[in-house]
Design an enzyme around this catalytic site. Structure first.
Site, PDB file in Angstrom:
ATOM      1  N   GLU A  59     107.661  51.267  -6.502  1.00 44.63           N
ATOM      2  CA  GLU A  59     106.696  52.364  -6.569  1.00 44.63           C
ATOM      3  C   GLU A  59     106.868  53.339  -5.415  1.00 44.63           C
ATOM      4  O   GLU A  59     106.267  54.395  -5.377  1.00 44.63           O
ATOM      5  CB  GLU A  59     105.284  51.783  -6.551  1.00 44.63           C
ATOM      6  CG  GLU A  59     105.015  50.926  -7.777  1.00 44.63           C
ATOM      7  CD  GLU A  59     103.553  50.571  -7.869  1.00 44.63           C
ATOM      8  OE1 GLU A  59     102.837  50.775  -6.883  1.00 44.63           O
ATOM      9  OE2 GLU A  59     103.140  50.096  -8.939  1.00 44.63           O
ATOM     10  N   TYR A  66      93.511  46.062   3.727  1.00 49.01           N
ATOM     11  CA  TYR A  66      92.341  45.225   3.399  1.00 49.01           C
ATOM     12  C   TYR A  66      91.096  45.820   4.059  1.00 49.01           C
ATOM     13  O   TYR A  66      90.022  45.837   3.486  1.00 49.01           O
ATOM     14  CB  TYR A  66      92.558  43.802   3.912  1.00 49.01           C
ATOM     15  CG  TYR A  66      93.630  43.065   3.154  1.00 49.01           C
ATOM     16  CD1 TYR A  66      93.339  42.453   1.938  1.00 49.01           C
ATOM     17  CD2 TYR A  66      94.917  42.971   3.658  1.00 49.01           C
ATOM     18  CE1 TYR A  66      94.305  41.767   1.249  1.00 49.01           C
ATOM     19  CE2 TYR A  66      95.892  42.287   2.968  1.00 49.01           C
ATOM     20  CZ  TYR A  66      95.594  41.682   1.763  1.00 49.01           C
ATOM     21  OH  TYR A  66      96.555  41.019   1.089  1.00 49.01           O
ATOM     22  N   ASN A 126      91.519  36.180  -7.608  1.00 48.20           N
ATOM     23  CA  ASN A 126      91.493  37.150  -8.701  1.00 48.20           C
ATOM     24  C   ASN A 126      92.874  37.313  -9.332  1.00 48.20           C
ATOM     25  O   ASN A 126      93.794  37.777  -8.691  1.00 48.20           O
ATOM     26  CB  ASN A 126      91.002  38.490  -8.144  1.00 48.20           C
ATOM     27  CG  ASN A 126      90.948  39.507  -9.242  1.00 48.20           C
ATOM     28  OD1 ASN A 126      90.366  39.246 -10.284  1.00 48.20           O
ATOM     29  ND2 ASN A 126      91.568  40.641  -9.031  1.00 48.20           N
ATOM     30  N   CYS A 133      96.573  44.386  -7.158  1.00 48.02           N
ATOM     31  CA  CYS A 133      96.296  43.789  -5.841  1.00 48.02           C
ATOM     32  C   CYS A 133      97.527  43.870  -4.948  1.00 48.02           C
ATOM     33  O   CYS A 133      97.429  43.661  -3.743  1.00 48.02           O
ATOM     34  CB  CYS A 133      95.836  42.352  -6.020  1.00 48.02           C
ATOM     35  SG  CYS A 133      96.756  41.470  -7.257  1.00 48.02           S
ATOM     36  N   HIS A 134      98.688  44.160  -5.511  1.00 46.08           N
ATOM     37  CA  HIS A 134      99.906  44.253  -4.692  1.00 46.08           C
ATOM     38  C   HIS A 134      99.902  45.534  -3.864  1.00 46.08           C
ATOM     39  O   HIS A 134     100.710  45.711  -2.964  1.00 46.08           O
ATOM     40  CB  HIS A 134     101.135  44.208  -5.598  1.00 46.08           C
ATOM     41  CG  HIS A 134     101.139  45.257  -6.639  1.00 46.08           C
ATOM     42  ND1 HIS A 134     100.603  45.063  -7.900  1.00 46.08           N
ATOM     43  CD2 HIS A 134     101.592  46.526  -6.592  1.00 46.08           C
ATOM     44  CE1 HIS A 134     100.768  46.191  -8.581  1.00 46.08           C
ATOM     45  NE2 HIS A 134     101.344  47.093  -7.810  1.00 46.08           N
TER      46      HIS A 134
END
Length: 86
Positions: free
Chosen positions: A81, A24, A47, A54-55
């Site tokens: 991922e 962040y 959002n 956003c993950h």
DNA sequence: TAGTTGACCGGAA
DNA sequence: ATTCCGGCCAACT
């Protein structure tokens, strides 16, 4: 009307490559406010845009932080991922 | 306009 | 290593 900061944050998060995570803090810095890490969370929470990974945004401590769809989902995605070293 | 809240951060105990 | 505390910023009431 969305504030410029929020818009910038979305752009930054959207530019995060697959398989990598960004704290962040860094997102806030790239957005123009290095001290607005908290505000980033506030924006992300509000959002729901699927075009924004956003993950991929996590806490500077290495913790995942939170997720509007459930932390479990976030963890699964990051593992898939390869953004998490277990 | 002012006060409260929260997907945070860094330092201290 | 874990828990507690203050500070910072945007959004919400």
């Amino acid at each position: 009307m969305k504030s410029l900061f929020a818009e910038k944050v979305r752009e930054v998060v959207r530019s995060i490559p697959k398989g990598e995570t960004l704290p962040y803090m860094v997102v806030a810095e790239r957005a123009g406010n290095p001290r607005a890490a908290r505000a980033v969370g506030t924006i992300m929470k509000n959002n729901y845009d699927p075009t924004i990974p956003c993950h991929r945004v996590i806490r500077s401590d290495g913790a995942l932080g939170g997720y509007n769809r459930g932390v479990s989902q976030k963890r699964e995605i990051l593992l898939e991922e390869g953004a998490i070293c277990k």
